[in-house]
Enzyme design. Structure first.
Site, short mmCIF file in Angstrom:
data_model
loop_
_atom_site.label_atom_id
_atom_site.label_comp_id
_atom_site.label_asym_id
_atom_site.label_seq_id
_atom_site.Cartn_x
_atom_site.Cartn_y
_atom_site.Cartn_z
N GLU A 199 0.82 -1.22 0.00
CA GLU A 199 0.00 0.00 0.00
C GLU A 199 0.86 1.27 0.00
OE1 GLU A 199 -2.99 -0.28 -0.70
OE2 GLU A 199 -3.21 -2.42 -0.32
N HIS A 244 1.94 1.92 -3.45
CA HIS A 244 0.92 2.59 -4.26
C HIS A 244 1.03 4.11 -4.10
CE1 HIS A 244 -1.53 -0.38 -6.23
NE2 HIS A 244 -1.79 -1.04 -5.12
#
Length: 287
Positions: A142, A145
């Site tokens: 994450e 990202h």
């Protein structure tokens, strides 16, 4: 999940902006002014995409009921906060907000307008069903990202697609309206224009969402590689294998449950590639 939120919010915002423009009588395409129509389409398309992005963090918190960790209250929260901070420093981004939300499935997401003002959230199911190394890999995925600027990149793509959706939909509306009304142009656009425009916009918008989902699947491989770099390839593969054992068990928050799609169409709208393909990419030296 963040992709469902972005797509759903984007479609809603673009339709709302389109309705407002129509109510105000701003329909240049109806009179054949293609340059003005393109400008208006860009304003609606890009505006809708970036409004959706601006709302993404607030909407994600609201739809999941996420609890943002401001002051860690226990050892788990302290570990989560410290891990994300360490990974953010290594990835060269500002410290994201860290949150936990109550959900039985193993899930996590990251969102936000820029690299230095993001949100990373994990579900209670993830914390309960994965070991620390696996959770760290998911967090690294994450954080990657965010570091890769995926939300902004996808917003730009969505904005361009929105522009063409709005542009083409209004051309379709003008053609249909012209056919129904013949040579008459009195009183402005007829009902045929509005019905055809919005129907075309919804259908074309779904087509654009397929393109966005395809692009999202490509970005997942890069985020996996980033997670492997931040937490170790073995941990990233282990986390994916654990997730693979739970495929089909996920439940989206009730606010967006209607956007869950299964079957053949589901593959077109899927924001993530199959787990086995992601594992194979990592084993092939993707990190």
């Amino acid at each position: 999940m963040r992709i469902f939120l972005l797509i759903a919010t984007n479609l809603a915002v673009v339709l709302l902006l389109s309705i407002v423009m129509s109510v105000l009588g701003l329909n240049p395409g109806r009179n054949g002014d293609m340059q003005s129509l393109l400008i208006m389409s860009a304003v609606i398309g890009m505006g809708g995409a970036f409004i959706s992005l601006a709302m993404s963090k607030w909407l994600a918190k609201r739809s999941t009921g996420a609890h943002v960790i401001t002051q860690p209250q226990n050892e788990v929260e302290q570990w989560l906060y410290t891990t994300v901070r360490r990974q953010a420093e290594k990835a060269g981004i500002g410290m994201p907000e860290v949150a936990i939300y109550d959900a039985p499935e193993m899930n996590a997401f990251a969102t936000g307008m820029n690299k230095n003002s993001a949100l990373v959230a994990v579900s209670t199911g993830l914390l309960q069903q994965m070991d620390r190394q696996q959770v760290e890999a998911v967090l690294g995925h994450e954080v990657s990202h965010v570091a890769n600027g995926d939300m902004v990149t996808m917003t730009l793509l969505q904005g361009v697609l929105n522009t063409f959706v709005v542009f083409i939909a209004r051309i379709v509306g003008s053609v249909v309206d012209g056919y129904l009304r013949g040579n008459s142009r009195e009183g402005g656009p007829g009902i045929g224009y509005f019905v055809a425009t919005f129907a075309a916009q919804i259908l074309l918008g779904l087509g654009a969402s397929i393109i966005v989902a395809w692009f999202s699947r490509r970005r997942e491989f890069r985020a996996d590689a980033g997670g492997a770099n931040l937490a170790g390839r073995g941990s990233m593969i282990s986390a994916l294998q654990r997730l693979g054992g739970e495929q089909g068990a996920n439940t989206l928050p009730k606010e967006i449950a209607a956007f869950g799609i299964s079957g053949a169409w589901g593959k077109l709208f899927a924001s993530h590639p199959p787990i086995d393909e992601r594992i194979a990419a990592l084993r092939g030296g993707g990190a």
